[in-house]
Design an enzyme around this catalytic site. Sequence first.
Site, short mmCIF file in Angstrom:
data_model
loop_
_atom_site.label_atom_id
_atom_site.label_comp_id
_atom_site.label_asym_id
_atom_site.label_seq_id
_atom_site.Cartn_x
_atom_site.Cartn_y
_atom_site.Cartn_z
N ASN A 282 -5.09 -4.57 -7.02
CA ASN A 282 -6.50 -4.40 -5.77
C ASN A 282 -6.23 -2.92 -6.59
OD1 ASN A 282 -8.94 -4.43 -3.89
ND2 ASN A 282 -7.32 -3.79 -2.78
N THR B 193 -16.42 0.45 0.30
CA THR B 193 -14.62 0.95 1.21
C THR B 193 -14.76 2.80 0.59
OG1 THR B 193 -14.31 0.91 -1.43
CG2 THR B 193 -13.92 -0.90 -0.28
N TYR C 154 -12.70 5.88 -14.31
CA TYR C 154 -12.88 4.70 -13.65
C TYR C 154 -13.84 3.35 -14.69
CZ TYR C 154 -13.61 1.48 -9.63
OH TYR C 154 -14.23 1.00 -8.73
N ASP D 124 5.29 1.88 -5.32
CA ASP D 124 3.97 2.56 -6.81
C ASP D 124 3.91 1.08 -7.50
OD1 ASP D 124 2.72 3.46 -7.71
OD2 ASP D 124 4.30 5.29 -8.46
N LYS E 155 -11.45 0.43 -15.56
CA LYS E 155 -12.17 -1.33 -15.09
C LYS E 155 -12.07 -1.93 -16.30
CE LYS E 155 -11.18 -0.72 -10.41
NZ LYS E 155 -9.96 -2.00 -10.06
N ASP F 225 0.90 -1.00 0.22
CA ASP F 225 0.00 0.09 -0.26
C ASP F 225 0.65 0.95 0.19
OD1 ASP F 225 -3.27 0.64 0.85
OD2 ASP F 225 -2.02 2.11 0.75
#
Length: 310
Positions: A107, A212, A178, A80, A182, A45
């Site tokens: 993810n 989330t 987005y 990254d 995706k 992360d």
Amino acid sequence: MSAQHASAPRPAEGRVVVVTGAGRGLGRAHALAFARAGARVVVNDLGVALDGATGAKTPARQVAAEIRAEGGEAAVSTDDVADSAGAAGLVRTALDHFGRLDTLVNNAGFLRDRMLVNLDEDDWDAVVRVHLKGHFLPMKHAAAHWRAETKAGRTSGARVVNTSSGAGLLGAVGQGNYTAAKAGIAALTLVAAAEFGRYGVQVNAVAPAARTRMTEQTFAEDMAAPTDGGFDAMAPENVSPLVVYLGSAASAGVTGRVFEAEGGRITVMDGWRRTAHTDKSARWDVTELDAPIRKLLDEAPAPEPVYGAQ
């Protein structure tokens, strides 16, 4: 792991799993689920804010500490994943700490939602970079390792689990950047499955619906936890069993597929495919097209609605 988890079936026993964007939300749930299933986990992360801004403290160490507190093994990566050197470092972390890499779960991501007419080029580039490029580069470096393993005579049995979205499969108003990223991930999954199969690698994708940081504000009403103690369908932990399954040896033979996961429901998503057609066997004139096009549309299945368009 704790006695409670140690006594449960452990379908990922002995595997080394990398989970990107594992500091919060779905990634955190996946990392913990893999550890409880017997895997050693690299928790990746970068620690950015919801919109990708830097400066936030990385939560990766906290998740790794949770895994270790339950008796599991974890390593931390703050690379990254949308940078080639960072993606290479991510794979190297797994190899340096655990000596192997068996499963990659892509993810990581963030949002910068705008209607298309208000969407800045920087917001487009940033979201496409972290989602789409952030899937491509870890897969590229992981697959290079698995190819080398295959050439050395070692069968990898490796798995990749990518993260698409209902927005990428059906579209979502206000999320053009987005959605494009995706959708690209879903298509990239099919290509990777076809190319990596020669190295014994299976590649699938999930399109999760869960609460989330990216959804709890945009879809606040739909994502809210129940107040009556009933089944929390939007809990991110509901998605993780499918991800662990796809990332384990139990999923042998399952590759090149996209699954939607919401609550207790799992759906095989069927992408673009040829339906109704007509063939003149010669070049069409523009003035001829209206009637046959309308007939084709009458015969073809109706498209699923775009999220937010109703």
